[in-house]
Design a protein around this motif. Sequence first.
Motif, PDB file in Angstrom:
ATOM      1  N   ARG A 153     -10.757  -2.096   6.532  1.00 12.16           N
ATOM      2  CA  ARG A 153     -10.482  -1.066   5.527  1.00 12.16           C
ATOM      3  C   ARG A 153      -8.979  -0.785   5.441  1.00 12.16           C
ATOM      4  O   ARG A 153      -8.420  -0.678   4.347  1.00 12.16           O
ATOM      5  N   ARG A 192      -0.728   4.552  -1.326  1.00 11.77           N
ATOM      6  CA  ARG A 192      -2.048   4.979  -0.841  1.00 11.77           C
ATOM      7  C   ARG A 192      -1.945   5.619   0.542  1.00 11.77           C
ATOM      8  O   ARG A 192      -2.784   5.423   1.405  1.00 11.77           O
ATOM      9  N   GLY A 240       0.778  -1.230   0.000  1.00 10.29           N
ATOM     10  CA  GLY A 240       0.000   0.000   0.000  1.00 10.29           C
ATOM     11  C   GLY A 240       0.805   1.273   0.000  1.00 10.29           C
ATOM     12  O   GLY A 240       0.322   2.322   0.411  1.00 10.29           O
ATOM     13  N   SER A 287      -7.185  -3.609   3.689  1.00  8.45           N
ATOM     14  CA  SER A 287      -7.373  -3.593   2.237  1.00  8.45           C
ATOM     15  C   SER A 287      -6.479  -2.547   1.579  1.00  8.45           C
ATOM     16  O   SER A 287      -6.017  -2.728   0.451  1.00  8.45           O
ATOM     17  N   ILE A 288      -6.220  -1.444   2.278  1.00  9.38           N
ATOM     18  CA  ILE A 288      -5.335  -0.408   1.736  1.00  9.38           C
ATOM     19  C   ILE A 288      -3.903  -0.926   1.650  1.00  9.38           C
ATOM     20  O   ILE A 288      -3.187  -0.672   0.676  1.00  9.38           O
ATOM     21  N   THR A 289      -3.481  -1.681   2.681  1.00 10.08           N
ATOM     22  CA  THR A 289      -2.111  -2.195   2.667  1.00 10.08           C
ATOM     23  C   THR A 289      -1.946  -3.405   1.757  1.00 10.08           C
ATOM     24  O   THR A 289      -0.835  -3.892   1.560  1.00 10.08           O
ATOM     25  N   GLU A 336      -8.053   7.323   6.963  1.00 10.02           N
ATOM     26  CA  GLU A 336      -8.772   6.283   7.703  1.00 10.02           C
ATOM     27  C   GLU A 336      -8.315   6.228   9.154  1.00 10.02           C
ATOM     28  O   GLU A 336      -9.118   6.116  10.081  1.00 10.02           O
ATOM     29  N   GLU A 352      -4.902   7.943   1.707  1.00  9.79           N
ATOM     30  CA  GLU A 352      -6.091   7.176   2.059  1.00  9.79           C
ATOM     31  C   GLU A 352      -5.919   6.506   3.416  1.00  9.79           C
ATOM     32  O   GLU A 352      -6.814   6.516   4.261  1.00  9.79           O
ATOM     33  N   PHE A 353      -4.726   5.946   3.637  1.00  4.62           N
ATOM     34  CA  PHE A 353      -4.434   5.290   4.903  1.00  4.62           C
ATOM     35  C   PHE A 353      -4.500   6.290   6.053  1.00  4.62           C
ATOM     36  O   PHE A 353      -5.124   6.036   7.088  1.00  4.62           O
TER      37      PHE A 353
END
Length: 721
Positions: free
Chosen positions: A574, A461, A458, A577-579, A468, A464-465
Amino acid sequence: MPVTLFFFIFLFFFHPVVSLSSDGLALLTLKSAVDGDGATAFSDWNENDPTPCHWSGISCANISDDTDPRVVGVGLAAKGLRGYLPSELGNLVYLRRLNLHTNAFHGSIPVQLFNATSLHSIFLHGNNLSGSLSPSVCNLPRLQNLDLSDNSLAGTIPESLGDCSQLQRLILAHNKFSGDIPPTPWPKLKNLVQLDLSANLLQGSIPDQIGELNSLAGTLNLSFNHLSGKIPKSLGKLPVTVSFDLRNNDLSGEIPQTGSFSNQGPTAFLNNAKLCGFPLQKTCTGSAQSEPGKNPGSARQRVNRSKKGLSPGLIILISVADAAGVALIGLVIVYVYWKKKDNSNGCSCSRKRKFGGSGNNERSNLCCFCWSLGCVKGFKSDDSDMEESEKGGGGGEGGGRGEGEGELVAIDKGFSFELDELLRASAYVLGKSGLGIVYKVVLGNGVPVAVRRLGEGGEQRYKEFAAEVQAIGKVKHPNIVKLRAYYWAQDEKLLISDFISNGNLANALRGRNGQPSPNLSWSTRLKIAKGTARGLAYLHECSPRKFVHGDIKPSNILLDTNFQPLISDFGLNRLISITGNNPSTGGFMGGALPYFKSSQTERINNYKAPEAKVPGCRPTQKWDVYSFGVVLLELLTGKSPDSSPGASTSVEVPDLVRWVKKGFEQESPLSEMVDPSLLQEIHAKKEVLAVFHVALSCTEGDPEVRPRMKTVSENLEKIGS
């Protein structure tokens, strides 16, 4: 010799006659009224027996010391019986429970049945019964439960139902009842806790008098009828714990905003085309809109009217200009930042070792990410959250960090330490799962923290991380594990949270030998239930993103030294899924005892709601409500709903919800369902029953019928207070 001869002559000519009791004769009429296909259910019903008390499905009791046992229960549910109900059942004068549901009985309900004046529970749902409901039903002075749902009964609902003064549950759903709902019975039913008239042909308006059902609990279900007119404001006087289900009618006007209406969600009013007002998205017009404060949307409407002077083109132009300005400022900040970084004395992290060492030693020390720690000078504070997010965009098009760079970001201002302190402290593995490895780390000041290692992917991202994690970090509640900080690097992602020292509810309930902790008294279990409900209600209603947990179960309910519960692991799927890792069930955030993948992931998660088991469905808050209901049942019964190879059936029930519901339907003694370790707390019997009812409402099969977590929490708070 003559005496002996006389004795044999007597035996030869005079056979002793065994006569079946009157209760047995009445029951044999039921056997004869059933078609041959159901004969197996009556295989031991023998007319030569002196009493029917040993027959299948029959229960007896001694009414007095000087009489033989009498029939008090008939339980032949779901036996595939096809036939009619004989009027002779009314001769069972001591019959208390008649349970013939889920069969194929047809014809009408005989009026003579109501001569069995000891009846307090009639369960005839799920048959093919027709005809009307006789007003004589209230000849039964002790009648408490009347469930005639899922039949073909017709006619009107008798006004004489008001004479059933002890009635607690009236369920007439899925029939063909027509006409108006009578107004007169409801004020007299002081003990009614459940009313379900859904899926009939009822018409007319909802009577104001239904608002006088002060003992009502669970759901008032009038859905799927032809009811019309306005929703009476009197329903607002019902207890705040009552959920409404008024879907699929012809109701009109504005939804009242008083009393218990404030606790209802939009699903309670769906498919009523002429309804308007909060919580529906449809605002009211006309006179209803002119009254200030009456409709929550009225202020918004006035604001919209004030903006009519701006043309659509001008609004678009202003929006584009604003966006361009913000983008330009962001680019300038990013340029200045990276220019400064290029000129600083940074270091190369090419000689790094990963968190947890080689991974071969599960009680290994935490090793540094870099031999040279100059890459990360320390801990960023919460004041720089926005700056941090902006910096995330400088490492590439995807917003990733540069090669080897790491960021340790504090979410809580009052929680600070140096990265070097974290990396050099002793660490111990608490658990491993698809949600990452969790370590216990004791900092230099003696404060333990839980560090979860999420994975290595990830890197593109970061924004995004970070968003969250910041959202999770803003959740602050005494019954939710607190996230303190996070670390981001290309090959390491860590979450640092409070360490909860007393393990989790799963270990407290089952222990290492399958026995609950001796400290789990009823008062402690009730405290755990209330605290967990408060935490979930906060996640659903008050958290920044109205979080759905999606995996509520005892292993995700941690316990402190005072057995206060703290919910863990929300929002992790969540982040995983990002990683780029594949989430699975299990795991900790701040937990205290091992939960190793090798043994636990073989279990089937029976805490999930039925609709959650359908592939591709998105989690909803009603999933959490169901899962919490199963946790409540486990607290009450001591039985786990998990099933695994070689599981001990003495403590595990693969379908715990169905097992408990069947026990209540058959009116099994509480001692057969409740955890044996609680039986000594006799004073808690009423509280235990109340929590059972809350749990059963949470585990309704239809998610729309389940209450909101806010309602569940309010109901639990009233118990034992």
